[in-house]
Design a protein around this motif. Sequence first.
Motif, PDB file in Angstrom:
ATOM      1  N   THR A 213      11.155   5.728   0.245  1.00 40.56           N
ATOM      2  CA  THR A 213      11.342   4.774   1.363  1.00 40.56           C
ATOM      3  C   THR A 213      11.259   3.337   0.843  1.00 40.56           C
ATOM      4  OG1 THR A 213       9.011   5.025   1.843  1.00 40.56           O
ATOM      5  CG2 THR A 213      10.522   6.205   3.295  1.00 40.56           C
ATOM      6  N   CYS A 214      10.435   3.109  -0.190  1.00 39.19           N
ATOM      7  CA  CYS A 214      10.330   1.745  -0.754  1.00 39.19           C
ATOM      8  C   CYS A 214      11.655   1.338  -1.396  1.00 39.19           C
ATOM      9  CB  CYS A 214       9.214   1.662  -1.789  1.00 39.19           C
ATOM     10  SG  CYS A 214       7.573   1.899  -1.090  1.00 39.19           S
ATOM     11  N   LEU A 215      12.337   2.313  -2.011  1.00 39.11           N
ATOM     12  CA  LEU A 215      13.613   1.989  -2.658  1.00 39.11           C
ATOM     13  C   LEU A 215      14.733   1.815  -1.630  1.00 39.11           C
ATOM     14  CD1 LEU A 215      13.554   4.374  -5.748  1.00 39.11           C
ATOM     15  CD2 LEU A 215      13.007   1.954  -5.664  1.00 39.11           C
TER      16      LEU A 215
ATOM     17  N   SER B  50       0.827  -1.210   0.000  1.00 36.78           N
ATOM     18  CA  SER B  50       0.000   0.000   0.000  1.00 36.78           C
ATOM     19  C   SER B  50       0.863   1.263   0.000  1.00 36.78           C
ATOM     20  CB  SER B  50      -0.989   0.003   1.156  1.00 36.78           C
ATOM     21  OG  SER B  50      -0.296  -0.031   2.354  1.00 36.78           O
ATOM     22  N   ALA B  51       2.037   1.208   0.662  1.00 33.90           N
ATOM     23  CA  ALA B  51       2.905   2.385   0.664  1.00 33.90           C
ATOM     24  C   ALA B  51       3.375   2.692  -0.756  1.00 33.90           C
ATOM     25  CB  ALA B  51       4.110   2.154   1.575  1.00 33.90           C
TER      26      ALA B  51
ATOM     27  N   CYS C 239       4.306   1.585   5.155  1.00 37.43           N
ATOM     28  CA  CYS C 239       4.544   0.147   4.973  1.00 37.43           C
ATOM     29  C   CYS C 239       4.606  -0.556   6.324  1.00 37.43           C
ATOM     30  CB  CYS C 239       5.869  -0.041   4.237  1.00 37.43           C
ATOM     31  SG  CYS C 239       6.230  -1.764   3.922  1.00 37.43           S
ATOM     32  N   GLN C 240       3.918  -1.711   6.403  1.00 35.89           N
ATOM     33  CA  GLN C 240       3.916  -2.479   7.655  1.00 35.89           C
ATOM     34  C   GLN C 240       4.867  -3.677   7.572  1.00 35.89           C
ATOM     35  OE1 GLN C 240       2.106  -1.388  10.172  1.00 35.89           O
ATOM     36  NE2 GLN C 240       1.135   0.217   8.947  1.00 35.89           N
ATOM     37  N   ALA C 241       5.559  -3.824   6.430  1.00 32.54           N
ATOM     38  CA  ALA C 241       6.383  -5.027   6.238  1.00 32.54           C
ATOM     39  C   ALA C 241       7.547  -5.057   7.221  1.00 32.54           C
ATOM     40  CB  ALA C 241       6.914  -5.059   4.815  1.00 32.54           C
ATOM     41  N   GLN C 242       7.885  -6.261   7.643  1.00 31.63           N
ATOM     42  CA  GLN C 242       8.988  -6.446   8.595  1.00 31.63           C
ATOM     43  C   GLN C 242      10.030  -7.361   7.976  1.00 31.63           C
ATOM     44  OE1 GLN C 242       9.304  -5.099  11.634  1.00 31.63           O
ATOM     45  NE2 GLN C 242       7.419  -3.957  11.279  1.00 31.63           N
ATOM     46  N   PRO C 243      10.989  -6.839   7.229  1.00 31.40           N
ATOM     47  CA  PRO C 243      12.008  -7.725   6.665  1.00 31.40           C
ATOM     48  C   PRO C 243      12.887  -8.275   7.775  1.00 31.40           C
ATOM     49  CG  PRO C 243      12.457  -5.437   6.094  1.00 31.40           C
ATOM     50  CD  PRO C 243      11.192  -5.443   6.877  1.00 31.40           C
ATOM     51  N   VAL C 244      13.015  -9.620   7.862  1.00 25.45           N
ATOM     52  CA  VAL C 244      13.769 -10.186   8.986  1.00 25.45           C
ATOM     53  C   VAL C 244      15.133 -10.748   8.587  1.00 25.45           C
ATOM     54  CG1 VAL C 244      11.818 -10.664  10.478  1.00 25.45           C
ATOM     55  CG2 VAL C 244      12.493 -12.347   8.761  1.00 25.45           C
ATOM     56  N   HIS C 245      15.327 -11.012   7.297  1.00 28.39           N
ATOM     57  CA  HIS C 245      16.632 -11.543   6.874  1.00 28.39           C
ATOM     58  C   HIS C 245      17.210 -10.666   5.779  1.00 28.39           C
ATOM     59  CE1 HIS C 245      16.350 -15.021   9.330  1.00 28.39           C
ATOM     60  NE2 HIS C 245      15.303 -15.514   8.693  1.00 28.39           N
ATOM     61  N   PRO C 246      17.723  -9.483   6.127  1.00 27.92           N
ATOM     62  CA  PRO C 246      18.218  -8.578   5.088  1.00 27.92           C
ATOM     63  C   PRO C 246      19.293  -9.208   4.206  1.00 27.92           C
ATOM     64  CG  PRO C 246      18.424  -7.586   7.277  1.00 27.92           C
ATOM     65  CD  PRO C 246      17.867  -8.952   7.474  1.00 27.92           C
ATOM     66  N   ARG C 247      20.018 -10.214   4.728  1.00 23.48           N
ATOM     67  CA  ARG C 247      21.080 -10.837   3.932  1.00 23.48           C
ATOM     68  C   ARG C 247      20.526 -11.467   2.661  1.00 23.48           C
ATOM     69  NH1 ARG C 247      23.513 -15.249   5.687  1.00 23.48           N
ATOM     70  NH2 ARG C 247      22.214 -15.356   7.534  1.00 23.48           N
ATOM     71  N   GLN C 248      19.267 -11.956   2.762  1.00 25.61           N
ATOM     72  CA  GLN C 248      18.658 -12.652   1.624  1.00 25.61           C
ATOM     73  C   GLN C 248      18.099 -11.695   0.586  1.00 25.61           C
ATOM     74  OE1 GLN C 248      15.297 -15.046   2.373  1.00 25.61           O
ATOM     75  NE2 GLN C 248      16.477 -16.845   2.888  1.00 25.61           N
ATOM     76  N   CYS C 249      17.952 -10.439   0.942  1.00 27.94           N
ATOM     77  CA  CYS C 249      17.189  -9.537   0.086  1.00 27.94           C
ATOM     78  C   CYS C 249      17.908  -9.283  -1.229  1.00 27.94           C
ATOM     79  CB  CYS C 249      16.900  -8.230   0.808  1.00 27.94           C
ATOM     80  SG  CYS C 249      18.190  -7.009   0.645  1.00 27.94           S
ATOM     81  N   ARG C 250      17.144  -8.958  -2.240  1.00 28.89           N
ATOM     82  CA  ARG C 250      17.711  -8.636  -3.548  1.00 28.89           C
ATOM     83  C   ARG C 250      17.182  -7.285  -4.010  1.00 28.89           C
ATOM     84  NH1 ARG C 250      19.589 -12.973  -2.560  1.00 28.89           N
ATOM     85  NH2 ARG C 250      20.304 -14.590  -3.964  1.00 28.89           N
ATOM     86  N   ARG C 251      18.016  -6.584  -4.774  1.00 22.91           N
ATOM     87  CA  ARG C 251      17.582  -5.348  -5.441  1.00 22.91           C
ATOM     88  C   ARG C 251      17.726  -5.598  -6.931  1.00 22.91           C
ATOM     89  NH1 ARG C 251      20.172  -3.736  -0.778  1.00 22.91           N
ATOM     90  NH2 ARG C 251      18.606  -2.969   0.674  1.00 22.91           N
ATOM     91  N   LEU C 252      16.587  -5.822  -7.564  1.00 23.29           N
ATOM     92  CA  LEU C 252      16.576  -6.245  -8.961  1.00 23.29           C
ATOM     93  C   LEU C 252      15.766  -5.274  -9.806  1.00 23.29           C
ATOM     94  CD1 LEU C 252      15.716 -10.015  -8.297  1.00 23.29           C
ATOM     95  CD2 LEU C 252      17.984  -9.055  -8.757  1.00 23.29           C
TER      96      LEU C 252
END
Length: 248
Positions: free
Chosen positions: A105-107, A8-9, A18-31
């Motif tokens: 903030t999303c980026l 929604s954000a 945004c209410q999302a709670q990323p818990v494993h930043p190591r896994q994240c990707r920027r694609l």
Amino acid sequence: MNLQHDRSAWLHGPPSVCQAQPVHPRQCRRLVLLGAPGVGKGTQAAFLSATFGSCHLSTGDVFRTARQCGRENSSPALKDALTRMNRGELVTDETVLEIIRERTTCLACRGGFVLDGFPRTVPQADVLDAHLGYEGMVLDAIISYELPLPELVIRIGGRRTCPVCKAVYHVDSRPPRTPGACDTCGSKLIVREDDQPDAVLVRQEAYQRNTAPLLEYYAKRKLLVHVDAQGTPEEVFARTITALGDKR
Ligand code: AMP
């Protein structure tokens, strides 16, 4: 990753939070996903998002949401954007970048992102670059999906979209369980206005003229991976994961 996808954000912009709670930043990707209209970027973005937990950020969905919420007349720029979109033309860089500025903030999200439909021009790519540089972030990969034009036209002709949750179907290759209804939320599926034949040709032309130059732009940075988009969405996704390899 236990990431609650909360777009929604992104879809509505401020003041939505945004209410999302990323818990494993190591896994994240920027694609960043590139590819001509109809190649299946939205479908692959949803798969990538489910796999890596990174939010699916589609600029096209932002415009469609604005129209659905009746915000056409809220500003002349938005009205112009939606008119251009219906015709299959690109929205001006100025308006797109205003939308992006409202959503930085999303980026900057620790959960990463899968950008679908942005950047679409070299000036947009420059702004993304500058923003990521400012945040001390880098892109992991740019995925270019490739398919011959006749196949693109067939894919767009059979595409059906959920106006509520934005899920994408195809009447032959990915039909919903109940014809005409979204599997996820039950809403009536629609044909996007810019999937009508006249707009489709304009969109293909806009892609070749404005977006294809980004392939060279990103190839120079050795971030570009090419993926053959023929076959089922699952086959294309398997190819995507192989092509990504250890890029991160
Ligand atoms: P998409 O859903 O990505 O195919 O986008 C649908 C339409 O929204 C495009 O055909 C453009 O009219 C507009 N649009 C979305 N993203 C952009 C962008 N980054 N730059 C210009 N126009 C865009």
